[in-house]
Design a protein around this motif. Structure first.
Motif: not given
Length: 312
Positions: A267-273
Motif C-alpha cells: 500500500p502507498t499509505r497505512l490506514g487505521f486497520g
C-alpha cells in the motif's frame, strides 16, 4: 474407623458387585438424611440418581467391576426428598485373589458450589444482554452522527463492522465469564461472517487468551479478512488463507498466510486497520509483528512471550 467415618461429611458407601447398597457410613446417613439404613439396604444404588446421573452411576459400577475407578457429578435427592448435587468417586475394593469383591463410593455434597455456578451463569447472560444493548446504542449514535458522501459512508461501514467484531468477541468472553477465550474458537467466530469457512484453514495447539488479548486478536482478524476481501486472497474464488500458531520454548507464534489471490502490491499509505495490526498487536502481545507484501499473498506474523496471552 467407624468414628472416623462418622466424622466425615462425605457419604461413604460400600456397594456389592450387583450394584446394591451394602453399607453407608454414619456421616453419609446424616448428609443423606437417612433415619434407618435397613430401610434402604439392598436397594440398587444407580436408582437413587436422576437424569444423566443415573447413566453415569451405572457406567461407574461397570467400570469398578472391571477394576477401574470412575468419577462423575449428578443430582440425587436425599431420602427426605431434598434436592442435592454430588461429586462422586467410585472404585473397586480388591479381594485377596486380586479381583474386585465390592465397590467403594464416596459422594461429596457440592450443592452450594453448583448454585453459585448457576448464579454466575445468570449474571453472565445478563452482562451479555446489557453489552448487546450498549453496542446497539453506539451503532445507532454512529449512524445518526456520521453522515455525508461516499467517503464518510465508507468510514461508517468500517466503524460498524469493527463494532460488530468487538460484539462477537464480547459474546465469546461472556461464555467464560471474561476469564479466557479459546484462540481456535475466536478465529472461527471472527471469520465466519467474512467468507465461506472452507477457504480458511487453521491449525495450532490449544491456546487461551485473556479478555484484553482476545479483543485485540478479534479486531486484527477482522482487519486482515476485510483487506483480503478487498485486495487479497478472498477477492478471487481461488484464494485461500492458512492460519497457524504454535507455542515453543515459552514463545507464541501466529501466522496469517494468503495464497491464490491477485498479485499483491504494497500500500502507498497505512490506514487505521494496518496501523492497528502492525503496531497495536505488538503492544498487546508484548512482542513483534511483521507484514510481508509478497506477490503471491500477504503474510502477517506475530511473535511474543506465552505469558502475554493471558496477561490482564
Amino acid at each position: 474407623m467407624r468414628s472416623l467415618l462418622a466424622a466425615s461429611d462425605d457419604c461413604i458407601k460400600v456397594i456389592d458387585l450387583d450394584g446394591k447398597l451394602a453399607f453407608m457410613s454414619e456421616g453419609g446417613q446424616r448428609v443423606m438424611e437417612v433415619s434407618d439404613f435397613n430401610a434402604v439396604k439392598g436397594c440398587p444404588w444407580p436408582d437413587f440418581w436422576q437424569g444423566e446421573g443415573n447413566a453415569e452411576a451405572r457406567s461407574a459400577i461397570e467400570a469398578a467391576r472391571q477394576g477401574r475407578s470412575a468419577r462423575f457429578q449428578g443430582a440425587a435427592n436425599t431420602f427426605a426428598g431434598n434436592p442435592r448435587y454430588w461429586d462422586v468417586q467410585v472404585g473397586p475394593i480388591i479381594g485377596a485373589d486380586g479381583q474386585p469383591e465390592a465397590i467403594l463410593s464416596v459422594s461429596r455434597d457440592i450443592t452450594l458450589i453448583k448454585e453459585a455456578e448457576q448464579r454466575q451463569h445468570l449474571l453472565a447472560l445478563e452482562l451479555k444482554h446489557r453489552m448487546k444493548n450498549t453496542f446497539a446504542m453506539i451503532q445507532s449514535i454512529a449512524n445518526q452522527t456520521i453522515r455525508g458522501g461516499p467517503e464518510v459512508a465508507a468510514i461508517k461501514e468500517a466503524f460498524t463492522a469493527r463494532l460488530a467484531t468487538m460484539a462477537i468477541a464480547q459474546d465469546i468472553l461472556t461464555q467464560t465469564v471474561w476469564a479466557k477465550a479459546s484462540l481456535a474458537h475466536l478465529i472461527g467466530e471472527s471469520l465466519k461472517g467474512h467468507s465461506d469457512m472452507s477457504r480458511f484453514r487453521s491449525e495450532g495447539p490449544t491456546v487461551e487468551l485473556s479478555s484484553r488479548t482476545a479483543l485485540a486478536m478479534a479486531l486484527a482478524l477482522h482487519e486482515l479478512a476485510t483487506n483480503a476481501i478487498k485486495y487479497g486472497a478472498l477477492a478471487q474464488e481461488s484464494g485461500r488463507i492458512d492460519i497457524a500458531w504454535s507455542v515453543m520454548d515459552g514463545a507464541f507464534a501466529f501466522e496469517w498466510r494468503e495464497s491464490g489471490g491477485p498479485p499483491v502490491q504494497p500500500p502507498t499509505r497505512l490506514g487505521f486497520g494496518s496501523r492497528m495490526i502492525e503496531r497495536a498487536m505488538a503492544g498487546y502481545f508484548q512482542g513483534t509483528t511483521s507484514v510481508d507484501y509478497a506477490v503471491t499473498g500477504i503474510v502477517f506474523t506475530l511473535r511474543g512471550p506465552v505469558e502475554a496471552l493471558t496477561a490482564d
